[in-house]
Design a protein around this motif. Sequence first.
Motif, mmCIF file in Angstrom:
data_model
loop_
_atom_site.group_PDB
_atom_site.id
_atom_site.type_symbol
_atom_site.label_atom_id
_atom_site.label_comp_id
_atom_site.label_asym_id
_atom_site.label_seq_id
_atom_site.Cartn_x
_atom_site.Cartn_y
_atom_site.Cartn_z
ATOM 1 N N THR A 30 0.832 -1.074 -0.014
ATOM 2 C CA THR A 30 0.043 -0.068 0.042
ATOM 3 C C THR A 30 0.837 1.346 -0.016
ATOM 4 O O THR A 30 2.125 1.232 -0.237
ATOM 5 C CB THR A 30 -0.920 0.112 1.202
ATOM 6 O OG1 THR A 30 -1.885 1.141 1.152
ATOM 7 C CG2 THR A 30 -0.220 0.170 2.504
ATOM 8 N N ARG A 38 -7.962 7.952 -0.057
ATOM 9 C CA ARG A 38 -9.354 7.275 -0.013
ATOM 10 C C ARG A 38 -10.148 7.137 1.392
ATOM 11 O O ARG A 38 -11.231 6.782 1.395
ATOM 12 C CB ARG A 38 -8.997 5.779 -0.529
ATOM 13 C CG ARG A 38 -8.311 5.350 -1.614
ATOM 14 C CD ARG A 38 -9.357 5.827 -2.942
ATOM 15 N NE ARG A 38 -8.692 5.472 -4.178
ATOM 16 C CZ ARG A 38 -8.846 4.635 -5.147
ATOM 17 N NH1 ARG A 38 -9.847 3.871 -4.871
ATOM 18 N NH2 ARG A 38 -8.136 4.651 -6.089
ATOM 19 N N ARG A 153 -5.072 -6.111 1.580
ATOM 20 C CA ARG A 153 -4.687 -4.654 1.829
ATOM 21 C C ARG A 153 -5.959 -3.646 1.610
ATOM 22 O O ARG A 153 -5.845 -2.557 2.165
ATOM 23 C CB ARG A 153 -3.906 -4.016 0.611
ATOM 24 C CG ARG A 153 -4.440 -4.201 -0.716
ATOM 25 C CD ARG A 153 -3.289 -3.624 -1.610
ATOM 26 N NE ARG A 153 -3.749 -3.748 -3.100
ATOM 27 C CZ ARG A 153 -3.210 -3.241 -3.846
ATOM 28 N NH1 ARG A 153 -1.921 -2.513 -3.974
ATOM 29 N NH2 ARG A 153 -3.777 -3.099 -5.174
ATOM 30 N N HIS A 247 -19.706 7.676 13.565
ATOM 31 C CA HIS A 247 -18.691 6.631 13.615
ATOM 32 C C HIS A 247 -17.614 6.905 12.678
ATOM 33 O O HIS A 247 -17.708 7.474 11.449
ATOM 34 C CB HIS A 247 -19.368 5.610 13.165
ATOM 35 C CG HIS A 247 -18.447 4.277 13.009
ATOM 36 N ND1 HIS A 247 -17.264 3.920 13.929
ATOM 37 C CD2 HIS A 247 -18.314 3.464 11.791
ATOM 38 C CE1 HIS A 247 -16.563 2.833 13.268
ATOM 39 N NE2 HIS A 247 -17.146 2.600 12.084
ATOM 40 N N ASN A 250 -14.286 6.579 7.970
ATOM 41 C CA ASN A 250 -13.745 6.924 6.482
ATOM 42 C C ASN A 250 -13.950 8.451 6.456
ATOM 43 O O ASN A 250 -15.073 8.712 6.510
ATOM 44 C CB ASN A 250 -14.270 6.281 5.396
ATOM 45 C CG ASN A 250 -13.507 6.315 4.501
ATOM 46 O OD1 ASN A 250 -13.360 7.528 3.873
ATOM 47 N ND2 ASN A 250 -13.294 5.151 3.495
ATOM 48 N N ASN A 277 -10.194 3.468 12.200
ATOM 49 C CA ASN A 277 -11.589 2.977 12.369
ATOM 50 C C ASN A 277 -11.512 2.117 13.607
ATOM 51 O O ASN A 277 -11.038 0.931 13.574
ATOM 52 C CB ASN A 277 -12.300 2.176 11.296
ATOM 53 C CG ASN A 277 -13.485 1.678 11.494
ATOM 54 O OD1 ASN A 277 -14.123 1.730 12.799
ATOM 55 N ND2 ASN A 277 -14.395 1.293 10.426
HETATM 56 N N1 ACO Z 1 -3.355 0.345 -1.143
HETATM 57 C C1 ACO Z 1 -3.016 0.422 -2.473
HETATM 58 N N2 ACO Z 1 -4.387 0.248 -3.365
HETATM 59 C C2 ACO Z 1 -5.211 -0.491 -2.884
HETATM 60 C C3 ACO Z 1 -5.565 -0.625 -1.360
HETATM 61 C C4 ACO Z 1 -4.478 -0.239 -0.651
HETATM 62 N N3 ACO Z 1 -4.734 -0.374 0.787
HETATM 63 N N4 ACO Z 1 -6.659 -1.273 -1.296
HETATM 64 C C5 ACO Z 1 -7.048 -1.352 -2.550
HETATM 65 N N5 ACO Z 1 -6.342 -0.705 -3.280
HETATM 66 C C6 ACO Z 1 -6.577 -0.636 -4.803
HETATM 67 C C7 ACO Z 1 -7.426 -1.945 -5.435
HETATM 68 O O1 ACO Z 1 -6.490 -3.219 -5.548
HETATM 69 C C8 ACO Z 1 -7.793 -1.454 -6.801
HETATM 70 O O2 ACO Z 1 -6.634 -1.490 -7.651
HETATM 71 P P1 ACO Z 1 -7.134 -1.728 -9.288
HETATM 72 O O3 ACO Z 1 -8.016 -0.617 -9.628
HETATM 73 O O4 ACO Z 1 -5.678 -1.853 -9.888
HETATM 74 O O5 ACO Z 1 -8.097 -3.159 -8.953
HETATM 75 C C9 ACO Z 1 -7.862 -0.049 -6.204
HETATM 76 O O6 ACO Z 1 -7.227 0.202 -5.213
HETATM 77 C C10 ACO Z 1 -9.415 0.549 -6.100
HETATM 78 O O7 ACO Z 1 -9.990 -0.420 -5.130
HETATM 79 P P2 ACO Z 1 -11.430 -0.263 -4.480
HETATM 80 O O8 ACO Z 1 -11.714 -1.493 -3.658
HETATM 81 O O9 ACO Z 1 -12.152 -0.043 -5.831
HETATM 82 O O10 ACO Z 1 -11.249 1.190 -3.843
HETATM 83 P P3 ACO Z 1 -12.051 2.115 -3.329
HETATM 84 O O11 ACO Z 1 -12.148 3.380 -4.123
HETATM 85 O O12 ACO Z 1 -13.541 1.459 -3.265
HETATM 86 O O13 ACO Z 1 -11.779 2.587 -1.733
HETATM 87 C C11 ACO Z 1 -12.609 1.872 0.320
HETATM 88 C C12 ACO Z 1 -11.824 1.175 -0.863
HETATM 89 C C13 ACO Z 1 -11.418 2.805 0.816
HETATM 90 C C14 ACO Z 1 -12.330 0.616 1.271
HETATM 91 C C15 ACO Z 1 -13.691 2.432 -0.101
HETATM 92 O O14 ACO Z 1 -14.540 1.238 -0.657
HETATM 93 C C16 ACO Z 1 -14.516 2.750 1.262
HETATM 94 O O15 ACO Z 1 -14.106 3.941 1.719
HETATM 95 N N6 ACO Z 1 -15.570 2.080 1.704
HETATM 96 C C17 ACO Z 1 -16.089 2.289 2.789
HETATM 97 C C18 ACO Z 1 -16.187 1.347 3.957
HETATM 98 C C19 ACO Z 1 -15.279 1.847 5.120
HETATM 99 O O16 ACO Z 1 -14.842 2.642 5.248
HETATM 100 N N7 ACO Z 1 -15.342 0.822 5.846
HETATM 101 C C20 ACO Z 1 -14.786 0.642 7.151
HETATM 102 C C21 ACO Z 1 -15.775 -0.472 8.030
HETATM 103 S S1 ACO Z 1 -17.205 -0.284 7.757
HETATM 104 C C22 ACO Z 1 -17.611 0.869 9.069
HETATM 105 O O17 ACO Z 1 -16.920 0.933 9.886
HETATM 106 C C23 ACO Z 1 -19.241 1.069 8.869
#
Ligand code: ACO
Length: 320
Positions: A30, A38, A153, A247, A250, A277
């Motif tokens: 990462t 993000r 990741r 909460h 993010n 989180n």
């Molecule tokens: N570091 C680098 N790259 C990463 C990482 C990381 N840690 N994680 C994913 N990627 C890459 C993926 O492999 C993907 O690469 P690709 O395009 O080559 O396939 C790219 O980043 C995009 O991946 P997505 O999963 O589509 O990323 P997204 O933009 O959806 O962001 C995230 C992911 C941050 C988790 C987002 O979906 C989000 O904010 N979700 C909300 C969920 C959350 O925050 N949950 C917390 C727990 S739930 C709760 O508490 C309610």
Amino acid sequence: MTFARILGTGSHLPGNPVSNDDLVARGIDTSDAWIIERTGIRFRHFAAAGEQASDLAVPAARAALAAAGKHVDDLDLIIVATSTPDWVFPSTACIVQDKLGNRGAAAFDVQAVCSGFVYGVTIAEKFMRSGSHRCALVVGTEIFSRILDWQDRTTCVLFGDGAGAVVLASSDAPGVLASDLHADGSYRHILSTPGQICGGSVVGSPYLQMDGQAVFKLAVKVLGESAQSTLDRAGLRVDELDWLIPHQANIRILQATAKRLGLPMERLVTTVGHHGNTSAASVPLALDLAIRDGRVRSGHHVLLQGVGGGFTWGSILLRM
Ligand code: ACO
């Protein structure tokens, strides 16, 4: 009429802050830039090996008792919100009770994942209003680092460990002005740790799994709806709210919720950048910080919001 009022808060974070670059140094594929862009997360804390959820809860609880001017013997109700309990049973609440030195208070855990603290305070408030109990400790405490898959990741960079606590007492004046709790178990697969202990081993997965985009969309929708219905119930307008403490999952969920409500980001308490989180601990950690640094003051209207696995969500409107 009897109401419930928060008299004191406390919190505890284990160890030193762990930066995004520290995660990269530990071999996670990462980058600091990806995580900040993000999620807004820069640091999180991790418990030491052997440290349990009750070990984080106890200093948070002691600080809340001291701030409330209450003795541990004053407690007649102890509720612990956690998804990472010390043991399968008995409850972490009973372990916290013993470590604090209380005897005889009712003690139980609440399992509502990241909404657990909001569920716990709402339950405690009902106990106070019924007149059956007079002084409650509600703690959110989590060691999510134990259930993270360090090969994944997309989830392991998001979470941290910690605890936050409040002491509530019955009062002639509110207190808790309104609350709102919901769940929809048909969404249980978008955020889960779908394992169980059976015959001496784990059946299913012991690791957190998440459909990040589904969680994002649902969280923003239900937080907006729950905030509005809680305010409506109390007859308060959004512009009369001094602080929103949602909460801390993010920063983008927080920004989208604020936008949906028409609330400037300056009226949100945000700790996700420094804590990650911390699930059920995130709201009481943020509340404690904002009280101790003087942002949240007596007379302020504060809306606490939880959202998480289940799917569960809810809000509590307080007059401090
Ligand atoms: N570091 C680098 N790259 C990463 C990482 C990381 N840690 N994680 C994913 N990627 C890459 C993926 O492999 C993907 O690469 P690709 O395009 O080559 O396939 C790219 O980043 C995009 O991946 P997505 O999963 O589509 O990323 P997204 O933009 O959806 O962001 C995230 C992911 C941050 C988790 C987002 O979906 C989000 O904010 N979700 C909300 C969920 C959350 O925050 N949950 C917390 C727990 S739930 C709760 O508490 C309610």
